[in-house]
Structure formats: C-alpha cells, structure tokens
Motif scaffolding. Structure first.
Motif, PDB file in Angstrom:
ATOM      1  N   LEU A  54     -79.298  10.441  33.748  1.00  0.00           N
ATOM      2  CA  LEU A  54     -78.234   9.475  34.033  1.00  0.00           C
ATOM      3  C   LEU A  54     -77.029   9.738  33.127  1.00  0.00           C
ATOM      4  N   LEU A  55     -77.271   9.937  31.846  1.00  0.00           N
ATOM      5  CA  LEU A  55     -76.188  10.230  30.910  1.00  0.00           C
ATOM      6  C   LEU A  55     -75.477  11.526  31.293  1.00  0.00           C
ATOM      7  N   ASP A  56     -76.248  12.559  31.575  1.00  0.00           N
ATOM      8  CA  ASP A  56     -75.660  13.847  31.919  1.00  0.00           C
ATOM      9  C   ASP A  56     -74.803  13.755  33.185  1.00  0.00           C
ATOM     10  N   GLN A  57     -75.307  13.079  34.209  1.00  0.00           N
ATOM     11  CA  GLN A  57     -74.534  12.935  35.450  1.00  0.00           C
ATOM     12  C   GLN A  57     -73.273  12.096  35.233  1.00  0.00           C
ATOM     13  N   CYS A  58     -73.395  11.082  34.404  1.00  0.00           N
ATOM     14  CA  CYS A  58     -72.235  10.242  34.062  1.00  0.00           C
ATOM     15  C   CYS A  58     -71.157  11.089  33.383  1.00  0.00           C
ATOM     16  N   ILE A  59     -71.558  11.858  32.404  1.00  0.00           N
ATOM     17  CA  ILE A  59     -70.615  12.694  31.668  1.00  0.00           C
ATOM     18  C   ILE A  59     -69.994  13.734  32.588  1.00  0.00           C
ATOM     19  N   ARG A  60     -70.813  14.406  33.376  1.00  0.00           N
ATOM     20  CA  ARG A  60     -70.285  15.425  34.300  1.00  0.00           C
ATOM     21  C   ARG A  60     -69.262  14.834  35.261  1.00  0.00           C
ATOM     22  N   THR A  61     -69.594  13.698  35.834  1.00  0.00           N
ATOM     23  CA  THR A  61     -68.682  13.051  36.788  1.00  0.00           C
ATOM     24  C   THR A  61     -67.363  12.715  36.119  1.00  0.00           C
ATOM     25  N   HIS A  62     -67.428  12.134  34.936  1.00  0.00           N
ATOM     26  CA  HIS A  62     -66.202  11.758  34.239  1.00  0.00           C
ATOM     27  C   HIS A  62     -65.399  12.990  33.804  1.00  0.00           C
ATOM     28  N   PHE A  63     -66.065  14.050  33.389  1.00  0.00           N
ATOM     29  CA  PHE A  63     -65.338  15.260  32.989  1.00  0.00           C
ATOM     30  C   PHE A  63     -64.683  15.937  34.184  1.00  0.00           C
ATOM     31  N   VAL A  64     -65.365  15.971  35.310  1.00  0.00           N
ATOM     32  CA  VAL A  64     -64.762  16.547  36.523  1.00  0.00           C
ATOM     33  C   VAL A  64     -63.517  15.748  36.895  1.00  0.00           C
ATOM     34  N   GLN A  65     -63.632  14.439  36.868  1.00  0.00           N
ATOM     35  CA  GLN A  65     -62.476  13.591  37.179  1.00  0.00           C
ATOM     36  C   GLN A  65     -61.372  13.769  36.145  1.00  0.00           C
ATOM     37  N   LEU A  66     -61.735  13.905  34.885  1.00  0.00           N
ATOM     38  CA  LEU A  66     -60.755  14.119  33.821  1.00  0.00           C
ATOM     39  C   LEU A  66     -60.013  15.433  34.048  1.00  0.00           C
ATOM     40  N   ILE A  67     -60.750  16.487  34.309  1.00  0.00           N
ATOM     41  CA  ILE A  67     -60.133  17.790  34.535  1.00  0.00           C
ATOM     42  C   ILE A  67     -59.265  17.759  35.791  1.00  0.00           C
ATOM     43  N   ASP A  68     -59.761  17.133  36.844  1.00  0.00           N
ATOM     44  CA  ASP A  68     -58.961  17.007  38.072  1.00  0.00           C
ATOM     45  C   ASP A  68     -57.664  16.248  37.823  1.00  0.00           C
ATOM     46  N   SER A  69     -57.702  15.276  36.916  1.00  0.00           N
ATOM     47  CA  SER A  69     -56.494  14.490  36.643  1.00  0.00           C
ATOM     48  C   SER A  69     -55.447  15.298  35.891  1.00  0.00           C
ATOM     49  N   CYS A  70     -55.878  16.300  35.128  1.00  0.00           N
ATOM     50  CA  CYS A  70     -54.896  17.089  34.378  1.00  0.00           C
ATOM     51  C   CYS A  70     -54.626  18.446  35.013  1.00  0.00           C
ATOM     52  N   LEU A  71     -55.294  18.783  36.094  1.00  0.00           N
ATOM     53  CA  LEU A  71     -55.041  20.036  36.798  1.00  0.00           C
ATOM     54  C   LEU A  71     -54.667  19.761  38.249  1.00  0.00           C
ATOM     55  N   PRO A  72     -53.552  19.096  38.491  1.00  0.00           N
ATOM     56  CA  PRO A  72     -53.176  18.777  39.860  1.00  0.00           C
ATOM     57  C   PRO A  72     -52.805  20.028  40.648  1.00  0.00           C
ATOM     58  N   CYS A  73     -53.085  19.988  41.921  1.00  0.00           N
ATOM     59  CA  CYS A  73     -52.652  21.040  42.854  1.00  0.00           C
ATOM     60  C   CYS A  73     -53.109  22.433  42.445  1.00  0.00           C
ATOM     61  N   GLY A  74     -54.288  22.562  41.888  1.00  0.00           N
ATOM     62  CA  GLY A  74     -54.830  23.871  41.573  1.00  0.00           C
ATOM     63  C   GLY A  74     -54.147  24.615  40.433  1.00  0.00           C
ATOM     64  N   GLU A  75     -53.422  23.913  39.584  1.00  0.00           N
ATOM     65  CA  GLU A  75     -52.768  24.554  38.441  1.00  0.00           C
ATOM     66  C   GLU A  75     -53.838  25.156  37.534  1.00  0.00           C
ATOM     67  N   GLN A  76     -53.456  26.130  36.748  1.00  0.00           N
ATOM     68  CA  GLN A  76     -54.403  26.807  35.863  1.00  0.00           C
ATOM     69  C   GLN A  76     -54.377  26.299  34.428  1.00  0.00           C
ATOM     70  N   ALA A  77     -53.237  25.817  33.965  1.00  0.00           N
ATOM     71  CA  ALA A  77     -53.136  25.361  32.579  1.00  0.00           C
ATOM     72  C   ALA A  77     -53.761  23.981  32.432  1.00  0.00           C
ATOM     73  N   LEU A  78     -54.244  23.685  31.222  1.00  0.00           N
ATOM     74  CA  LEU A  78     -54.898  22.407  30.973  1.00  0.00           C
ATOM     75  C   LEU A  78     -53.964  21.231  31.237  1.00  0.00           C
TER      76      LEU A  78
END
Length: 190
Positions: A54-78
């Motif tokens: 449960l913890l691992d899935q929670c963290i993964r989900t939040h990190f994917v969403q976090l990364i998606d929020s800072c990499l809009p439109c397929g950009e490569q930079a953080l």
C-alpha cells in the motif's frame, strides 16, 4: 475501474495517509486501515498484499503525478519552464497531506531518499556545467540542489513557510536561473 472498487481504494488510501500523519508507519496495522476506511480487512487485502505494498503504490502514484506535473507536454527537463515549476508547487500544495505525512513520519521507509532520487536524476540530466558551473563538481552540485529542493518541498507541504506556491516558484526559479539549472535555448544554426 468499477466505481465501487475505486471508492474502496480511495477510502483505503485516505485512511492510510491519515494514519501516517498520526503515528509511526511501523505501528500501523491493516486492521486500523480497514477500520478507518470503513471496509473489511479482506477488502484491504483484495487491493494490497500488505501495508508495505500500500505504501509503495501510494508513493509511486504520487511520484508519477508529481513528475507529470513538472514535465508537461513531454518535455525532457525536470522543470522546463517557470510555469511548470509553478504547476509542480501547486500540485504539491494540493497533495500536501500525503507529502507532509510521508516526510514528517520517520517510519515511512526511505520516502525522503526516494524523493531526493527523483530530483537528483532530473537535475543531473539538465545541469548546465558551463559558465559559472564549469569549475564545480557536477555530482556535488546536483546532490546539493536535490537536497535543497527536497527542503523547499518540505517547507511548502508542512506549511512551514509563509509563502504561497506561486511565490515559492518565483523565488526557486530565480535561484535555478542564477545557477544555470534551467534548460538553455539551443542556438539556431542556419
């Protein structure tokens, strides 16, 4: 996904996050999660093998969403633009309960390290080592920045700073520009 399944998963995750905010991860039991989520133990085990899953899935989900929020439109930079950094801080602000609980709870195995590793990989890919950074050791600079950004994230999600997500994004972007951390426009060759 079936609406009932989604509702059960959301209730379990919400209960889990609330419990992490209250007590050490190691002390949390599946019974407590189930009781708080108003589901049976079996329902929790239907979705997760144990609290670590449960913890691992929670963290993964939040990190994917976090990364998606800072990499809009397929950009490569953080953080390709100041707007992307703002979206990231706004995302963190909206999900502060999870991040604050995970960062504050010393019992969450490796959360801070996992967050720093995500930032470290991103900064390592985009760090410009020319100009003022040319005499710096890239490893040290990237590590320093990842730790600093983790601290800024912690300040935001724990409400330890009086600044809004927008104000923080503006200041952090200025620091990133000053340290040549933002993607530099490539010269156009004709």
């Amino acid at each position: 996904m079936d609406r009932r399944i989604r509702k059960s998963r959301e209730a379990i995750i919400e209960a889990f996050i609330l419990l992490i905010a209250e007590k050490n991860f190691e002390q949390i039991t599946i019974n407590e999660i189930a009781e708080r989520a108003d589901v049976s133990r079996g329902t929790v085990y239907l979705h997760y093998t144990d609290k670590y899953d449960l913890l691992d899935q929670c963290i993964r989900t939040h990190f994917v969403q976090l990364i998606d929020s800072c990499l809009p439109c397929g950009e490569q930079a953080l953080f390709p633009t100041e707007a992307a950094l703002l979206y990231t801080f706004q995302y963190l602000d909206q999900h502060a309960s999870f991040y604050a609980a995970a960062l504050a709870n010393k019992g969450v195995p490796g959360f801070r390290n996992r967050l720093q590793a995500v930032l470290l990989r991103g900064f390592d890919k985009q760090m410009d080592m020319s100009g003022i950074n040319r005499k710096m050791d890239k490893g040290i600079l990237v590590q320093f920045l990842a730790v600093a950004m983790t601290g800024m994230i912690e300040q935001l999600v724990t409400r330890a700073t009086p600044y809004s997500a927008a104000e923080l994004a503006e200041q952090v972007w200025a620091l990133m520009e000053r340290n040549q951390m933002v993607p530099q426009p490539q010269p156009v060759h004709r």
